[in-house]
Design an enzyme around this catalytic site. Structure first.
Site, PDB file in Angstrom:
ATOM      1  N   TYR A 186       0.863  -1.185   0.000  1.00  0.00           N
ATOM      2  CA  TYR A 186       0.000   0.000   0.000  1.00  0.00           C
ATOM      3  C   TYR A 186       0.902   1.239   0.000  1.00  0.00           C
ATOM      4  O   TYR A 186       0.847   2.085   0.891  1.00  0.00           O
ATOM      5  CB  TYR A 186      -0.986  -0.002   1.169  1.00  0.00           C
ATOM      6  CG  TYR A 186      -2.299   0.653   0.784  1.00  0.00           C
ATOM      7  CD1 TYR A 186      -3.155   0.024  -0.113  1.00  0.00           C
ATOM      8  CD2 TYR A 186      -2.657   1.901   1.277  1.00  0.00           C
ATOM      9  CE1 TYR A 186      -4.332   0.632  -0.514  1.00  0.00           C
ATOM     10  CE2 TYR A 186      -3.829   2.516   0.886  1.00  0.00           C
ATOM     11  CZ  TYR A 186      -4.660   1.868  -0.012  1.00  0.00           C
ATOM     12  OH  TYR A 186      -5.821   2.466  -0.400  1.00  0.00           O
TER      13      TYR A 186
ATOM     14  N   GLY B  31       6.212   7.956   1.618  1.00  0.00           N
ATOM     15  CA  GLY B  31       7.250   7.542   2.574  1.00  0.00           C
ATOM     16  C   GLY B  31       8.048   6.371   2.004  1.00  0.00           C
ATOM     17  O   GLY B  31       9.285   6.383   1.997  1.00  0.00           O
ATOM     18  N   HIS B  32       7.318   5.366   1.500  1.00  0.00           N
ATOM     19  CA  HIS B  32       8.003   4.223   0.885  1.00  0.00           C
ATOM     20  C   HIS B  32       8.840   4.682  -0.318  1.00  0.00           C
ATOM     21  O   HIS B  32       9.957   4.227  -0.524  1.00  0.00           O
ATOM     22  CB  HIS B  32       6.980   3.185   0.389  1.00  0.00           C
ATOM     23  CG  HIS B  32       6.119   2.586   1.465  1.00  0.00           C
ATOM     24  ND1 HIS B  32       4.764   2.773   1.513  1.00  0.00           N
ATOM     25  CD2 HIS B  32       6.430   1.791   2.514  1.00  0.00           C
ATOM     26  CE1 HIS B  32       4.264   2.118   2.552  1.00  0.00           C
ATOM     27  NE2 HIS B  32       5.245   1.516   3.178  1.00  0.00           N
TER      28      HIS B  32
ATOM     29  N   GLY C  59      12.629   3.260   7.555  1.00  0.00           N
ATOM     30  CA  GLY C  59      12.170   4.626   7.819  1.00  0.00           C
ATOM     31  C   GLY C  59      12.302   4.999   9.291  1.00  0.00           C
ATOM     32  O   GLY C  59      12.021   4.182  10.173  1.00  0.00           O
TER      33      GLY C  59
ATOM     34  N   LYS D 162      10.279   6.798  10.628  1.00  0.00           N
ATOM     35  CA  LYS D 162       8.888   6.743  11.087  1.00  0.00           C
ATOM     36  C   LYS D 162       8.689   5.624  12.120  1.00  0.00           C
ATOM     37  O   LYS D 162       7.988   5.781  13.102  1.00  0.00           O
ATOM     38  CB  LYS D 162       7.983   6.537   9.860  1.00  0.00           C
ATOM     39  CG  LYS D 162       6.620   5.957  10.096  1.00  0.00           C
ATOM     40  CD  LYS D 162       5.712   6.999  10.662  1.00  0.00           C
ATOM     41  CE  LYS D 162       4.307   6.548  10.918  1.00  0.00           C
ATOM     42  NZ  LYS D 162       4.010   5.165  10.961  1.00  0.00           N
TER      43      LYS D 162
ATOM     44  N   VAL E  79       8.600  11.016   6.026  1.00  0.00           N
ATOM     45  CA  VAL E  79       7.899  11.884   5.067  1.00  0.00           C
ATOM     46  C   VAL E  79       6.516  12.199   5.646  1.00  0.00           C
ATOM     47  O   VAL E  79       5.821  11.298   6.133  1.00  0.00           O
ATOM     48  CB  VAL E  79       7.768  11.192   3.696  1.00  0.00           C
ATOM     49  CG1 VAL E  79       6.976  12.050   2.722  1.00  0.00           C
ATOM     50  CG2 VAL E  79       9.150  10.886   3.127  1.00  0.00           C
TER      51      VAL E  79
ATOM     52  N   MET F 190       3.251  10.092   6.985  1.00  0.00           N
ATOM     53  CA  MET F 190       2.528   9.231   6.042  1.00  0.00           C
ATOM     54  C   MET F 190       2.539   7.798   6.545  1.00  0.00           C
ATOM     55  O   MET F 190       3.537   7.323   7.087  1.00  0.00           O
ATOM     56  CB  MET F 190       3.174   9.314   4.678  1.00  0.00           C
ATOM     57  CG  MET F 190       2.994  10.679   4.106  1.00  0.00           C
ATOM     58  SD  MET F 190       3.199  10.688   2.337  1.00  0.00           S
ATOM     59  CE  MET F 190       2.822  12.387   2.023  1.00  0.00           C
ATOM     60  N   SER F 191       1.416   7.125   6.381  1.00  0.00           N
ATOM     61  CA  SER F 191       1.296   5.742   6.839  1.00  0.00           C
ATOM     62  C   SER F 191       0.148   5.089   6.086  1.00  0.00           C
ATOM     63  O   SER F 191      -0.865   5.744   5.799  1.00  0.00           O
ATOM     64  CB  SER F 191       0.982   5.721   8.344  1.00  0.00           C
ATOM     65  OG  SER F 191       0.509   4.446   8.732  1.00  0.00           O
TER      66      SER F 191
ATOM     67  N   ARG G 142      -1.825   3.177   7.320  1.00  0.00           N
ATOM     68  CA  ARG G 142      -2.970   3.148   8.251  1.00  0.00           C
ATOM     69  C   ARG G 142      -3.744   4.467   8.278  1.00  0.00           C
ATOM     70  O   ARG G 142      -4.844   4.509   8.822  1.00  0.00           O
ATOM     71  CB  ARG G 142      -2.497   2.795   9.661  1.00  0.00           C
ATOM     72  CG  ARG G 142      -2.048   1.346   9.806  1.00  0.00           C
ATOM     73  CD  ARG G 142      -1.867   0.950  11.265  1.00  0.00           C
ATOM     74  NE  ARG G 142      -1.723  -0.484  11.415  1.00  0.00           N
ATOM     75  CZ  ARG G 142      -0.546  -1.126  11.559  1.00  0.00           C
ATOM     76  NH1 ARG G 142       0.573  -0.453  11.576  1.00  0.00           N
ATOM     77  NH2 ARG G 142      -0.520  -2.432  11.695  1.00  0.00           N
TER      78      ARG G 142
HETATM   79  P1  AMP Z   1       5.463  -0.456   6.232  1.00  0.00           P
HETATM   80  O1  AMP Z   1       5.010  -0.791   4.857  1.00  0.00           O
HETATM   81  O2  AMP Z   1       4.543   0.431   6.987  1.00  0.00           O
HETATM   82  O3  AMP Z   1       5.901  -1.676   7.002  1.00  0.00           O
HETATM   83  O4  AMP Z   1       6.783   0.415   6.053  1.00  0.00           O
HETATM   84  C1  AMP Z   1       7.852  -0.027   5.272  1.00  0.00           C
HETATM   85  C2  AMP Z   1       9.030   0.894   5.496  1.00  0.00           C
HETATM   86  O5  AMP Z   1       8.657   2.218   5.143  1.00  0.00           O
HETATM   87  C3  AMP Z   1       9.497   0.931   6.963  1.00  0.00           C
HETATM   88  O6  AMP Z   1      10.913   0.982   7.020  1.00  0.00           O
HETATM   89  C4  AMP Z   1       8.876   2.216   7.458  1.00  0.00           C
HETATM   90  O7  AMP Z   1       9.583   2.799   8.533  1.00  0.00           O
HETATM   91  C5  AMP Z   1       8.976   3.086   6.213  1.00  0.00           C
HETATM   92  N1  AMP Z   1       7.996   4.178   6.281  1.00  0.00           N
HETATM   93  C6  AMP Z   1       6.670   4.077   6.551  1.00  0.00           C
HETATM   94  N2  AMP Z   1       6.104   5.310   6.579  1.00  0.00           N
HETATM   95  C7  AMP Z   1       7.107   6.191   6.326  1.00  0.00           C
HETATM   96  C8  AMP Z   1       7.160   7.614   6.218  1.00  0.00           C
HETATM   97  N3  AMP Z   1       6.087   8.368   6.393  1.00  0.00           N
HETATM   98  N4  AMP Z   1       8.355   8.187   5.947  1.00  0.00           N
HETATM   99  C9  AMP Z   1       9.466   7.424   5.773  1.00  0.00           C
HETATM  100  N5  AMP Z   1       9.480   6.078   5.859  1.00  0.00           N
HETATM  101  C10 AMP Z   1       8.309   5.468   6.130  1.00  0.00           C
END
Ligand code: AMP
Length: 283
Positions: free
Chosen positions: A32, A36-37, A147, A149, A176, A184-185, A187
């Site tokens: 998703y 950020g990703h 990240g 984050k 980000v 950004m997330s 969720r």
């Molecule tokens: P996730 O898909 O949420 O497991 O995140 C995958 C990677 O993206 C992890 O290393 C997170 O820390 C990073 N990440 C998620 N949100 C952000 C963001 N807003 N800014 C930078 N990195 C992010």
């Protein structure tokens, strides 16, 4: 962009890349994809010849009552975004492939895994450390990007890499944010319009703490009280935790001293959605 779904195909591709003396950068994600990703992918590009993005919603890092089933998924959109971002290989394994029925091994980064997020989400970092180690052994990277984050996740992974001598450089990329400061997330899509507007309070509370500290406030309890007051002024908000801690050991500070590196982090519920955020400051 190549899409790979099996472990053996991914390992063979990684071997070939290494044989051609190219470096591999991996960005592990749960998909998703958002900006950020994409920023992590850019950092991977700058630090490696070949960029692999993994998409796997890892069941072992969710507790039974958490949002594993409802976690947002959109592989076709993710594929488009990854391709546009210049990803070379998208690794999208199935759960059966990653966790065969006779799977037994777990990795525990003791002490670090039970604090903060780990206290609120027991077992979470065991799931994270184990899946990241598995993904490292499958994608064989020289560099992996995480990240800021998810600050505690990056701290846990760095320690695992250090302790187990993974020959991988870990880079932590900045958070980000949306224009109002919300990190950004994936969720964030759960938030109602009111919750979304109130969610800016997480970053506002972190900035409030930074302001107080930069102006000489040393007492962590007082700083946390100020943050709580701000957060609880929002109707939909409930605080899970606020932490002011050492960014390596995650031990809580009570009184701040000069030249300390401080990780201020929090988890806040807005309605049913639990969000986390943090800032790292040097005082
Ligand atoms: P996730 O898909 O949420 O497991 O995140 C995958 C990677 O993206 C992890 O290393 C997170 O820390 C990073 N990440 C998620 N949100 C952000 C963001 N807003 N800014 C930078 N990195 C992010």
């Amino acid at each position: 962009m190549k899409i790979i779904e099996t472990i053996s195909a991914m390992q063979s591709a990684a071997d070939e890349i290494r044989l051609s003396r190219k470096t591999i950068g991996v960005v592990p994600t749960m998909g998703y994809l958002h900006k950020g990703h994409l920023s992590l992918i850019k950092v991977a590009r700058e630090n490696a010849d070949i960029v692999i993005v993994t998409i796997f919603v890892n069941p072992t890092q969710f507790a039974p009552h958490e949002d594993f089933n409802s976690y947002p998924r959109d592989i076709s959109r993710d594929t488009q975004l990854a391709e546009m971002a210049g990803v070379d290989i998208l690794f999208i394994p199935s759960s059966n492939e990653m966790y065969p029925s006779d799977f037994l091994t777990t990795i525990n980064v003791k002490h670090l895994e039970s604090k903060l997020e780990g206290e609120s989400r027991p077992g979470h970092f065991q799931g994270v450390a184990t899946i990241v180690a598995i993904l490292f052994n499958i994608t064989k990277p020289h560099v992996a990007i995480f990240g800021q984050k998810d600050a505690q996740q990056a701290i846990v992974i760095k320690r695992m890499v250090q302790d187990l001598n993974f020959d991988i450089k870990i880079i932590v990329a900045p958070t980000v944010r949306e224009s109002d400061g919300l990190a950004m997330s994936s969720r964030n899509t759960y938030l109602s319009p009111i919750e979304r507007s109130e969610s800016a309070v997480l970053f506002a509370a972190l900035k409030e703490a930074e302001y107080l500290i930069k102006n000489g406030m040393k007492n962590c309890l007082t700083i946390k009280e100020n943050m709580s007051k701000l957060i609880l002024s929002k109707k939909s908000a409930a605080i899970d935790y606020i932490s002011i801690a050492n960014p390596i050991t995650l031990d809580e500070y009570e009184i701040l001293e000069k030249s300390q590196l401080v990780l201020i982090s929090l988890a806040v519920r807005l309605g049913k959605t639990r969000l986390i955020d943090n800032i790292l400051i040097n005082i």
